[in-house]
Design a protein around this motif. Structure first.
Motif, mmCIF file in Angstrom:
data_model
loop_
_atom_site.group_PDB
_atom_site.id
_atom_site.type_symbol
_atom_site.label_atom_id
_atom_site.label_comp_id
_atom_site.label_asym_id
_atom_site.label_seq_id
_atom_site.Cartn_x
_atom_site.Cartn_y
_atom_site.Cartn_z
ATOM 1 N N TYR A 26 -13.431 11.065 8.188
ATOM 2 C CA TYR A 26 -12.111 10.540 7.833
ATOM 3 C C TYR A 26 -12.040 9.051 8.197
ATOM 4 C CZ TYR A 26 -7.102 9.579 8.042
ATOM 5 O OH TYR A 26 -5.870 9.008 7.867
ATOM 6 N N GLN A 30 -11.368 5.774 5.785
ATOM 7 C CA GLN A 30 -10.275 4.830 6.028
ATOM 8 C C GLN A 30 -10.793 3.404 6.232
ATOM 9 O OE1 GLN A 30 -6.990 5.780 5.655
ATOM 10 N NE2 GLN A 30 -8.115 7.600 4.983
ATOM 11 N N LYS A 51 -12.323 1.854 2.862
ATOM 12 C CA LYS A 51 -11.486 1.975 1.658
ATOM 13 C C LYS A 51 -11.297 0.653 0.902
ATOM 14 C CE LYS A 51 -7.444 3.635 2.455
ATOM 15 N NZ LYS A 51 -6.381 4.581 2.916
ATOM 16 N N ASP A 96 -6.025 5.854 12.230
ATOM 17 C CA ASP A 96 -5.242 5.029 11.298
ATOM 18 C C ASP A 96 -4.936 3.662 11.906
ATOM 19 O OD1 ASP A 96 -3.265 7.807 9.943
ATOM 20 O OD2 ASP A 96 -5.292 7.100 9.476
ATOM 21 N N ALA A 121 -7.965 1.500 11.716
ATOM 22 C CA ALA A 121 -8.140 1.027 10.332
ATOM 23 C C ALA A 121 -7.182 -0.118 10.027
ATOM 24 C CB ALA A 121 -7.929 2.176 9.352
#
Lengths: 448, 127
Positions: free
Chosen positions: A364, A368, A371, A438, A441
């Protein structure tokens, strides 16, 4: 009178009288006067317990800990969850103050948990026999190489540059002292270059060493590498593995590995600023006589009761020391116990769960972080829980900015592999949450 | 202490039984007696080229481990694999249970060894 020395002046007088002396100075008359210390030791005055603990606490507070930081740093040491039962068990004084189990009649507890540790390591790796543990993963790699040299009576060791740089340094240090030859086989596209290895393996090769997942987090093709290694006469194939990965991956024994080693730190051992950690080693039955370190065996006593002893020690340090595979006369007892408690607490399903979460969360994070295209994957290969990204700026600079956000960034790969500039190795364990990933990121994305 | 006639013996208590250009090599009754219960015998590989005085085997007992040295040089043509499964054969009959068989490199080397009579005298001085 000194603190911690319980003898009173009266006690001293009585002792002196018993041996017919007047003073303590008389007792030490044999020591020449000119080497007597005639002044107090040059050390600070003693402090009270409260003063000492306050001072040490102030020193400790200068350190950052992972209780206030979020870590994406791995490269051989990982921030995994440690169940509270681990500390509870290893904090029992019977365990943490125990000495080497040379006398089985008073060491059954220690011997039993080491036996359990060996059993679990064998089950985990699929091998026949394991030792009582070694200092750390790097030492284990090196000792495995020495064992391969001892069994084959050859002196050339081939090691993949995908093996942890620290392990390779330890290997080279030992090899230098023992007149063994270490040759490195490079990586290609993130994995050990099989073609290059084919050209290097010969009948002089004692061992081929690879790491899985390798230093870059990528899964190596152990089966094929093993087949290539075994083209050498009596060549041992050694794999250094991350024990957590064995919750998901095939056992090394199924893939043709002869000696399995690794760093046991992920199994219930805190990061502790880099140590003490735990090396483990497991191998096939035919290597048993050359296995370094201690081995505990199960037997019965005179009354037929189950009991445990150090066994097969003739090949070890006690006798014929110059012939011993290893001169390490110790093991990491308490950390082996921590790993044992960790393994039995999690069980097979628990370990698979931890490994699955590490892999899923790492993938994951990978999605992220890559991306937008600002950070590019260095390699395009299947990985377990670590991956390398190239960025637009120096890794140390990048990590400095992350620290301002209470994030410990990944490992600066260019330190050991100058060919990969601005490359960072990120590790994601089961402890990381979606919001932490997150945040990483978004901070990275916002960097100038 | 049993000493078999017609064999050559070394100071390290190994015996050599010559058959043509080949020789069987083992350890003497004195050696097995002093080692105690033997639990493991490490064997060389067939085709290994060994010189006189090379350690070609290690014998482990419950209380010690000893290297076994080659009394005469040569190439290994056979190893006694029965010892791998049952090392205690060396205790029960050290003269029947040889350790390796070699192709002798230089028969003249045999002249440096003791006859059974010399070995018996040697043992008498040892004890």
């Amino acid at each position: 009178m000194y603190p911690y020395i319980p003898n009173t002046p009266l006690d001293e007088q009585e002792m002196l009288k018993a041996i017919g002396l007047e003073s303590v100075d008389q007792l030490f008359e044999d020591i020449p006067k000119d080497i007597h210390l005639d002044k107090p030791l040059n050390i600070p005055e003693s402090k009270s317990e409260l003063e000492v603990s306050t001072y040490l606490k102030s020193l400790a507070e200068k350190n950052c800990t992972l209780s206030e930081l979020t870590s994406f740093l791995g490269a051989g040491a990982y921030d995994h969850y440690i169940p509270s039962i681990v500390d509870a068990i290893i904090s029992r004084s019977e365990f943490y103050t125990s000495y080497t189990p040379y006398q089985p009649e008073i060491s059954q507890g220690t011997l039993q948990y080491i036996f359990e540790f060996q059993t679990l390591i064998c089950k985990l790796t699929g091998m026949d026999v394991a030792n009582a543990s070694l200092y750390d993963g790097g030492t284990a790699v090196t000792e495995a190489a020495l064992m391969a040299c001892a069994t084959s009576k050859k002196d050339e060791i081939i090691v993949s540059t995908g093996v942890n740089p620290e392990s390779r340094q330890i290997l080279k240090t030992y090899a230098h002292a023992q007149n063994l030859k270490v040759v490195e086989v490079d990586i290609k596209d993130g994995v050990t270059d099989i073609e290059a290895l084919e050209n290097m393996v010969s009948d002089n090769t004692a061992a081929v060493i690879v790491q899985n997942p390798n230093f870059f987090g990528i899964i190596e093709d152990l089966k094929t590498l093993g087949e290539v290694a075994h083209k050498g006469k009596k060549t041992s194939f050694i794999a250094s593995v991350n024990p957590i990965s064995l919750g998901l991956l095939k056992t090394p024994s199924e893939l043709g590995v002869d000696i399995v080693v690794g760093e046991g730190q992920p199994f219930g051992i805190p990061l502790s600023f880099g140590g003490p950690y735990l090396g483990f080693m497991a191998t096939k039955k035919e290597y048993m006589r050359k296995l370094p370190g201690r081995i505990v065996g199960e037997t019965t006593d005179l009354d037929g009761k189950r009991s445990y002893v150090l066994t097969l020690s003739a090949r070890e340090q006690h006798i014929r020391r110059e012939k011993a595979t290893s001169n390490i006369c110790s093991n990491q007892g308490l950390n082996a116990l921590a790993a044992t408690v960790y393994m039995v607490t999690l069980g097979k399903d628990g370990l698979r769960e931890v490994a699955t979460q590490c892999a899923k969360k790492a993938h994951y994070a990978y999605e992220q972080l890559t991306k937008s295209g600002k950070y590019k994957p260095l390699f395009d290969k299947p990985f377990f829980m670590e991956f390398v990204l190239e960025s637009h700026k120096d890794a140390d600079e990048l990590n400095k900015e992350l620290r301002n956000e209470n994030i410990v960034g990944g490992y600066n790969v260019s330190k050991d592999y100058p060919q990969y500039k601005n490359a960072v190795l990120y590790a994601v364990t089961e402890k990381r949450t979606k919001s932490e990933i997150d945040k990483l990121a978004s901070v990275l994305e916002g960097m100038k | 202490m049993k000493v078999v006639k017609g064999l050559y013996y070394s100071n390290d208590h190994e015996w050599v039984k010559v058959e043509g250009d080949e020789a069987y090599i083992g350890i003497s009754d004195y050696a097995q007696e002093h080692l105690g219960d033997i639990v493991y015998v490490e064997l060389p590989e067939v085709d290994d080229e060994l010189e006189k005085e090379d350690a070609f085997s290690a014998v482990e007992s419950v209380k010690a481990a000893a290297d076994v040295y080659l009394p005469v040089g040569g190439k290994v043509v056979a190893v006694n694999e029965a010892l791998e499964d049952d090392p205690a054969l060396l205790n029960s009959d050290p003269y029947e249970n040889w350790i390796i068989k070699i192709q002798l490199a230089d028969k003249a080397e045999l002249e440096d060894l003791m006859s059974s009579e010399d070995y018996e005298k040697f043992l008498a001085e040892e004890v």
